[in-house]
Scaffold this motif. Structure first.
Motif, PDB file in Angstrom:
ATOM      1  N   ARG A 143       4.170  -3.324  15.464  1.00 45.43           N
ATOM      2  CA  ARG A 143       3.826  -1.906  15.699  1.00 45.43           C
ATOM      3  C   ARG A 143       4.614  -0.864  14.705  1.00 45.43           C
ATOM      4  NH1 ARG A 143       4.664   1.367  20.352  1.00 45.43           N
ATOM      5  NH2 ARG A 143       4.305   2.972  18.930  1.00 45.43           N
ATOM      6  N   ARG A 144       5.723  -1.385  14.367  1.00 41.84           N
ATOM      7  CA  ARG A 144       6.505  -0.671  13.698  1.00 41.84           C
ATOM      8  C   ARG A 144       5.759  -0.858  12.169  1.00 41.84           C
ATOM      9  NH1 ARG A 144      10.865  -3.488  16.054  1.00 41.84           N
ATOM     10  NH2 ARG A 144      11.096  -4.776  14.201  1.00 41.84           N
ATOM     11  N   ARG A 145       5.409  -1.886  11.693  1.00 46.73           N
ATOM     12  CA  ARG A 145       4.745  -2.108  10.493  1.00 46.73           C
ATOM     13  C   ARG A 145       3.490  -1.169  10.397  1.00 46.73           C
ATOM     14  NH1 ARG A 145       4.103  -7.669   8.648  1.00 46.73           N
ATOM     15  NH2 ARG A 145       2.997  -7.834   6.825  1.00 46.73           N
ATOM     16  N   HIS A 146       2.838  -1.429  11.573  1.00 46.56           N
ATOM     17  CA  HIS A 146       1.435  -0.695  11.596  1.00 46.56           C
ATOM     18  C   HIS A 146       1.839   1.003  11.326  1.00 46.56           C
ATOM     19  CE1 HIS A 146      -2.593  -0.166  12.521  1.00 46.56           C
ATOM     20  NE2 HIS A 146      -2.220   1.136  13.324  1.00 46.56           N
ATOM     21  N   VAL A 147       2.861   1.319  12.165  1.00 49.26           N
ATOM     22  CA  VAL A 147       3.113   2.797  12.129  1.00 49.26           C
ATOM     23  C   VAL A 147       3.499   3.138  10.542  1.00 49.26           C
ATOM     24  CG1 VAL A 147       4.830   4.583  12.760  1.00 49.26           C
ATOM     25  CG2 VAL A 147       3.729   3.082  14.388  1.00 49.26           C
ATOM     26  N   MET A 148       4.264   2.231  10.080  1.00 49.29           N
ATOM     27  CA  MET A 148       4.702   2.703   8.512  1.00 49.29           C
ATOM     28  C   MET A 148       3.412   2.488   7.496  1.00 49.29           C
ATOM     29  SD  MET A 148       8.668   1.307   8.176  1.00 49.29           S
ATOM     30  CE  MET A 148       8.260  -0.404   8.912  1.00 49.29           C
ATOM     31  N   ALA A 149       2.822   1.626   7.698  1.00 50.50           N
ATOM     32  CA  ALA A 149       1.490   1.377   6.821  1.00 50.50           C
ATOM     33  C   ALA A 149       0.654   2.557   6.937  1.00 50.50           C
ATOM     34  CB  ALA A 149       0.757   0.107   7.081  1.00 50.50           C
ATOM     35  N   GLU A 150       0.480   3.176   7.946  1.00 55.38           N
ATOM     36  CA  GLU A 150      -0.480   4.277   8.202  1.00 55.38           C
ATOM     37  C   GLU A 150       0.057   5.525   7.759  1.00 55.38           C
ATOM     38  OE1 GLU A 150      -3.496   4.247   9.153  1.00 55.38           O
ATOM     39  OE2 GLU A 150      -3.721   6.511   9.146  1.00 55.38           O
ATOM     40  N   ARG A 151       1.434   5.576   8.010  1.00 57.04           N
ATOM     41  CA  ARG A 151       2.205   6.925   7.354  1.00 57.04           C
ATOM     42  C   ARG A 151       2.125   6.672   5.782  1.00 57.04           C
ATOM     43  NH1 ARG A 151       3.056  11.506   7.874  1.00 57.04           N
ATOM     44  NH2 ARG A 151       5.337  12.239   7.409  1.00 57.04           N
ATOM     45  N   ALA A 152       2.400   5.486   5.307  1.00 60.15           N
ATOM     46  CA  ALA A 152       2.452   5.479   3.828  1.00 60.15           C
ATOM     47  C   ALA A 152       1.105   5.635   3.288  1.00 60.15           C
ATOM     48  CB  ALA A 152       2.549   4.003   3.401  1.00 60.15           C
ATOM     49  N   ARG A 153      -0.054   5.401   3.942  1.00 62.58           N
ATOM     50  CA  ARG A 153      -1.421   5.607   3.524  1.00 62.58           C
ATOM     51  C   ARG A 153      -1.558   7.364   3.232  1.00 62.58           C
ATOM     52  NH1 ARG A 153      -6.176   6.965   4.995  1.00 62.58           N
ATOM     53  NH2 ARG A 153      -5.341   7.239   7.251  1.00 62.58           N
ATOM     54  N   VAL A 154      -1.242   7.905   4.392  1.00 64.47           N
ATOM     55  CA  VAL A 154      -1.156   9.448   4.488  1.00 64.47           C
ATOM     56  C   VAL A 154      -0.445   9.969   3.372  1.00 64.47           C
ATOM     57  CG1 VAL A 154      -0.876  11.300   5.898  1.00 64.47           C
ATOM     58  CG2 VAL A 154      -1.926   9.339   6.824  1.00 64.47           C
ATOM     59  N   LEU A 155       0.827   9.661   3.332  1.00 60.03           N
ATOM     60  CA  LEU A 155       1.787  10.182   2.188  1.00 60.03           C
ATOM     61  C   LEU A 155       1.287   9.922   0.882  1.00 60.03           C
ATOM     62  CD1 LEU A 155       5.087   9.504   3.979  1.00 60.03           C
ATOM     63  CD2 LEU A 155       4.185  11.778   3.519  1.00 60.03           C
ATOM     64  N   GLY A 156       0.679   8.798   0.659  1.00 57.98           N
ATOM     65  CA  GLY A 156       0.022   8.511  -0.774  1.00 57.98           C
ATOM     66  C   GLY A 156      -1.180   9.622  -0.950  1.00 57.98           C
ATOM     67  N   THR A 157      -2.056   9.736  -0.083  1.00 59.12           N
ATOM     68  CA  THR A 157      -3.056  10.457  -0.208  1.00 59.12           C
ATOM     69  C   THR A 157      -2.745  12.024  -0.538  1.00 59.12           C
ATOM     70  OG1 THR A 157      -4.293   9.099   1.311  1.00 59.12           O
ATOM     71  CG2 THR A 157      -5.313  11.435   0.664  1.00 59.12           C
ATOM     72  N   GLN A 158      -1.563  12.377   0.084  1.00 59.87           N
ATOM     73  CA  GLN A 158      -1.113  13.793   0.008  1.00 59.87           C
ATOM     74  C   GLN A 158      -0.282  13.830  -1.540  1.00 59.87           C
ATOM     75  OE1 GLN A 158       1.973  14.563   2.960  1.00 59.87           O
ATOM     76  NE2 GLN A 158       0.410  14.640   4.543  1.00 59.87           N
ATOM     77  N   ALA A 159       0.235  12.601  -1.837  1.00 55.17           N
ATOM     78  CA  ALA A 159       0.750  12.629  -3.350  1.00 55.17           C
ATOM     79  C   ALA A 159      -0.575  12.556  -4.394  1.00 55.17           C
ATOM     80  CB  ALA A 159       1.581  11.637  -3.440  1.00 55.17           C
ATOM     81  N   GLY A 160      -1.823  12.523  -3.805  1.00 54.16           N
ATOM     82  CA  GLY A 160      -2.906  12.436  -4.681  1.00 54.16           C
ATOM     83  C   GLY A 160      -3.267  10.684  -5.269  1.00 54.16           C
ATOM     84  N   GLY A 161      -2.564  10.048  -4.490  1.00 58.43           N
ATOM     85  CA  GLY A 161      -2.739   8.512  -5.104  1.00 58.43           C
ATOM     86  C   GLY A 161      -2.631   7.697  -3.826  1.00 58.43           C
ATOM     87  N   THR A 162      -2.368   6.380  -4.550  1.00 57.76           N
ATOM     88  CA  THR A 162      -2.408   5.112  -3.462  1.00 57.76           C
ATOM     89  C   THR A 162      -1.066   4.499  -3.356  1.00 57.76           C
ATOM     90  OG1 THR A 162      -4.582   4.764  -3.915  1.00 57.76           O
ATOM     91  CG2 THR A 162      -3.784   3.397  -2.621  1.00 57.76           C
ATOM     92  N   PRO A 163      -0.431   4.161  -2.302  1.00 56.12           N
ATOM     93  CA  PRO A 163       0.828   3.314  -2.684  1.00 56.12           C
ATOM     94  C   PRO A 163       0.384   1.809  -3.013  1.00 56.12           C
ATOM     95  CG  PRO A 163       0.526   4.091  -0.186  1.00 56.12           C
ATOM     96  CD  PRO A 163      -0.523   4.418  -0.842  1.00 56.12           C
TER      97      PRO A 163
END
Lengths: 295, 689
Positions: free
Chosen positions: B217-237
């Motif tokens: 679950r920790r992993r899932h939360v972080m993966a989702e958060r990473a995806r959103v932050l990546g999009t906000q930065a105009g890209g993909t982690p």
């Protein structure tokens, strides 16, 4: 965010640890690469005697010099070193309290303990522990000493080593070490930059290689002589001198791979002999600190 | 049914150790639950989880007590149990009394008195009190430590133990720490004590106290958060699985923060930026829509938010510091050519008995030159190790090879040369790509075979799990390269490669047999795991006919064998080959078939066919058409059968007998060049018409 100066940090850490039962030592008056080499750490972690101590230690690492050009790297930096022997079970909490004493609200920062074990081939010593990351930056090395001078330790000491420049830079939001304030309005740059430049130039370009090799031989011989005379503390001083001369030669690019292995072995042999002799000497004295702590 | 849950609160356990520890614990606990009694099949009875400083397990359906069991107890010998009048002796009476039995309970027969006794099953609590401390204290960790007075050795100091059976504290002691029902929340966000009396309560209360128990679950939360932050930065982690397995064990309360580094650093090669971020900082680079690196990156955070931007600042700070160093190295290193560094390799030891890296370089050059005379390839062979004495590799060792390639490219060396330097460590792992060019493949081979021959020569071959010089990996890389068939195909066999390397070492055939056996093992392993889907016996059969002169040829032969195996006439091949092998084993044979010694017509006809077929098979083998060669052999089966039925091979007349052996061997040997088909294990039922 507290805007602390370099000396604010030192003073607060000293007071914090003094309040928690540490004796405040002074820096060793010899060139060493880390606070660990101070006899207050390397020798006092041996044997059964309890020991709680904190001190600043200027640490010279000739190869890390950058002529004062790099905002993050120094040929000489300052560590604040704490030894708690035996390691109390709440040692991590004590450490976090020390950060709170520096004015950090830890609920608003990220603190992590990431595995980082420590080993010193020249001291025949190793330990297990972490690098402590504050907001992703390493500010402290935390080690449970397992062995020193080739001797298994019991009780175990906890060693906490703060990197003072890093921490000050971070706490005062300065992008360069040379921009931090030392204290009383004096800047770290104006105080230390010349020092960084000159010693970089000295260790990398100027140091007399032949003389340093001679010094190594002489220091080693004197260390052995002291050991024969059962003068372990002078012997340990000369051992540290050997170590620094070796670091100088290394920075100067004067040590080949094969030589390096041999030199490290020679220094380790001295360190191991010092450790054994120190332990014997303490035992002969009846482990005085043990009696003191028993009242 | 009862439920039990347990928590061990420790200090931070290294992230990389969790998965293995969980697996070991799961195994132990599964055994424990089996020992306790039957488990409902539709439930997963054991849940194991961990956070950086907790090991948690939950047994959801355990019997309240073990079932009772009967046991036979042996008493005095029958002879001593009754006196002369047939009455029980004191020995017998004592035994019966002790076991709460009467004379009627004695089981008839045997030399000893026996009675049956019922052992009451112990309660789950008793068993858990005994076994849980054993299991937890004996968990093996890769690196143990002592603390405090040094009595105990474990991965990290232990702080508290929670042990709850069906809503009540089940007292036990682990390394001197008495259990209770109190734990603590997140180290800095919610450090207060928490009282827990069930697993559900534990999970809920800890979540409120900023601890997410489940690693996935920790992993899932972080993966989702990473995806959103990546999009906000105009890209993909740019994510790899190893990042998550680290991050999930670095946090109790999972979070991700976006930070930036100075744009100037984007001028550094991507490889440097990515290595620093991923390997040294455990951060995720962000790439834009065109796959270009941006100056944003993501870092792990043990908190769900960074309210004052402290973590963003700190991560930027430390990454900029690393990049400042890297930039300094990059600029300093490029002031000199790679070629000018060759002499410094002399000061870098490869191995005490195998000399320095200049020695190694000279051997790599010799080996490469024996395989190819291409100037670009040989230039790469000469320079491939020079980056080991650059500042960049001294600081970031993971960049070895790559940075040498980049520096060579910056120097303007031919593409073929710089790419070969860049790629020459490949493949490192079994799923790695091969070097992208033939030159790269040759330099990689030369480097690896030099290492292998060197270490075998000085007697430092791997034993058991010990392989400090990663020789298995090197051999595996050699095999992977030699198996390849595209434009990078290096047409050389392992045998020849070893000879070339031995010569470069100025050594004789020392340890060559050991090394061949070592390679054979790698070949088997790789082919078995490969996409070809070869069976173990197919590989063994074909390798018996040789493998060291060409691995691609070996694959062709196994492929033919595998294809034939599926066909109806395979049994003919197998039976004929077996019969020939059996009858000729250990027999003296004439050097060739002598037509004058052929007696019966059947024999003469077979000899004619054999010579003809043999020529055909030889030709097909020459064309690597192994399947047709096997089919041709199969076609001979009826004639062979008639021969065996009608003609006596083991006749008195030695010259006739030897001639018949020669006849059989001729055809047998032809097939043996493809595979020793007698090694194939078949289920005959599959071939029934």
């Amino acid at each position: 965010m507290p805007r602390l100066s370099f000396q604010d940090l030192i003073l607060r850490l000293q007071n914090f640890w003094a309040d928690r039962g540490c004796m405040i030592e002074t820096p060793l008056d010899l060139e060493v690469g880390a606070g660990t080499m101070h006899p207050a750490t390397f020798l006092r972690v041996l044997g059964p005697e309890p020991w709680n101590v904190g001190y600043v230690q200027p640490s010279r690492r000739p190869a890390d010099g950058r002529y004062g050009d790099n905002p993050f790297r120094l040929g000489k930096h300052y560590q604040f070193q704490v030894i708690l022997k035996p390691s109390p079970l709440d040692v991590q909490e004590l450490y976090l309290d020390s950060l709170r004493a520096l004015g950090l609200d830890l609920t608003r920062h990220d603190i992590r303990f990431e595995e980082d074990n420590w080993e010193s081939p020249t001291l025949g010593a190793w330990g297990v522990g972490w690098q402590i990351l504050l907001d992703g930056m390493e500010i402290t090395q935390f080690t449970y000493f397992q062995q020193a001078g080739g001797i298994d330790l019991a009780p175990i000491s906890a060693e906490i080593t703060y990197g003072l420049e890093r921490l000050t830079m971070f706490l005062s939001r300065q992008p360069s070490v040379y921009d931090i304030e030392w204290g009383a309005g004096f800047g770290y740059g104006p105080v230390r930059k010349q020092d960084e430049y000159e010693f970089s130039k000295y260790y990398f370009e100027t140091a007399n290689v032949g003389m340093h090799w001679q010094l190594f031989e002489m220091y080693e011989k004197e260390a052995k002589h002291c050991l024969e005379e059962k003068l372990v503390l002078p012997a340990y001083d000369w051992t540290l001198k050997c170590s620094h001369v070796f670091n100088t030669l290394d920075a100067r690019g004067a040590v080949s791979v094969t030589e390096r292995v041999g030199i490290i072995k020679r220094v380790r042999e001295l360190a191991v002999a010092c450790a054994h002799q120190f332990l014997d000497a303490r035992e002969a004295l009846g482990f005085p600190l043990l009696k003191a702590s028993n009242g | 049914m009862a439920e039990y849950f347990f928590e061990l609160l420790t200090e931070e356990i290294p992230a990389w150790m969790h998965d293995a520890a969980q697996a070991a614990l799961l195994q132990q606990l599964t055994k424990l639950t089996l020992d306790l009694g039957e488990q409902p099949e539709d439930r997963n009875p054991v849940v194991v989880n961990s956070t950086p400083r907790r090991i948690i397990f939950f047994l959801s359906h355990i019997p309240l007590r073990e079932s009772d069991r009967d046991e036979e107890v042996k008493g005095p010998p029958v002879k001593a149990a009754y006196d002369a009048e047939g009455k029980p002796t004191p020995a017998l009476n004592g035994f019966l009394k002790k076991n709460n039995a009467t004379i009627g309970d004695v089981i008839a027969g045997g030399d000893y008195i026996r009675v049956r006794r019922t052992i009451k099953g112990r309660s789950a609590g008793e068993i858990l009190q005994e076994r849980v401390p054993q299991i937890m204290e004996s968990l093996r960790w890769p690196k143990m430590m002592r603390w405090g007075n040094g009595e105990h050795s474990y991965i990290r100091p232990i702080h508290s133990v929670v042990s709850v059976l069906d809503g009540e504290h089940l007292p036990l002691t682990i390394f001197g720490i008495a259990s209770g029902t109190t734990t603590r929340g997140h180290r800095t966000l919610a450090p207060q004590p928490i009282e827990v009396l069930s697993y559900n309560e534990y999970v809920t209360k800890l979540e409120l106290a900023r601890v997410v128990i489940a690693a996935d679950r920790r992993r899932h939360v972080m993966a989702e958060r990473a995806r959103v932050l990546g999009t906000q930065a105009g890209g993909t982690p740019s994510v790899d699985a190893s990042i998550w397995s680290q991050w999930q064990y670095l946090t109790e309360y999972p979070g991700v923060v976006r930070a930036e580094f100075g744009r100037d650093y984007l001028a550094l090669p991507d490889e440097v930026l990515v290595t620093v971020m991923r390997v040294h900082q455990k951060q995720l680079p962000i790439r834009d829509a065109n796959e270009k690196l941006t100056n944003s990156f993501l870092a792990v955070l043990d908190n769900d938010a960074d309210p004052d931007g402290n973590a963003a600042y700190g991560n930027s700070f430390v990454t900029n510091a690393r990049f400042a160093d890297a930039k300094f190295f990059y600029e300093t290193d490029r002031k000199r050519t790679l070629e000018s560094r060759l002499r410094e390799l002399e000061r870098l030891q490869f191995q005490e008995k195998l000399g320095n890296y200049l020695d190694k370089t000279k051997r790599i050059e010799k080996i490469a030159a024996a395989i190819s005379d291409d100037a670009d390839t040989l230039a790469a062979a000469k320079l491939c190790k020079t980056d080991l004495v650059t500042e960049m590799v001294k600081e970031f060792t993971d960049l070895q090879g790559k940075i040498g390639g980049i520096y060579a490219r910056e120097e303007g060396l031919p593409k073929n040369t710089w790419q070969a330097i860049y790629d020459h460590y490949l493949p490192i792992n079994i799923d790695d790509a091969l070097p992208r060019t033939l030159s790269g493949a040759i330099v990689s081979l030369a480097d690896k075979i030099d290492t292998l021959v060197g270490f075998f020569r000085i007697g430092a071959k791997p034993t058991g799990s010990k392989d400090p010089f990663a020789l298995r990996r090197a051999a595996q890389g050699v095999v992977q390269i030699l198996l390849n068939r595209d434009k990078r195909s290096v047409k050389i066999g392992v045998d020849k490669l070893i000879d070339i390397a031995l010569e470069a070492h100025g050594a004789t055939a020392q340890a060559k047999d050991d090394l061949l056996a070592f390679f054979a093992e790698r070949v088997r392993t790789i082919l078995e795991a490969s996409a070809y889907g070869f069976a173990y016996d197919e590989i063994a059969a074909a390798m018996e006919a040789g493998w060291a002169s060409s691995l691609t040829d070996l694959v062709d032969r196994i492929t033919a064998l595998k294809a034939m195996r599926g066909e109806a006439n395979f049994l003919s091949i197998l039976d004929s080959a077996k019969r020939i092998a059996n009858i000729t084993a250990g027999q003296e044979t004439a050097s060739r078939i002598d037509p004058s010694k052929l007696e019966s017509d059947i024999e003469k006809r077979l000899a004619e066919l054999v010579l003809l077929t043999n020529d055909q098979i030889e030709e097909m083998i020459g064309e690597r058409d192994y399947k047709r060669a096997l089919e041709t052999f199969a076609a001979l089966a009826p004639e062979l059968e008639t021969f065996f039925d009608e003609v006596m091979v083991m006749v008195e007349d030695e010259s006739v007998r030897r001639n018949r052996m020669a006849l059989l061997r001729t055809i047998g040997n032809a097939v043996m060049k493809i595979a020793d088909v007698t090694k194939i294990v078949v289920d005959r039922r599959e071939y029934r018409p």
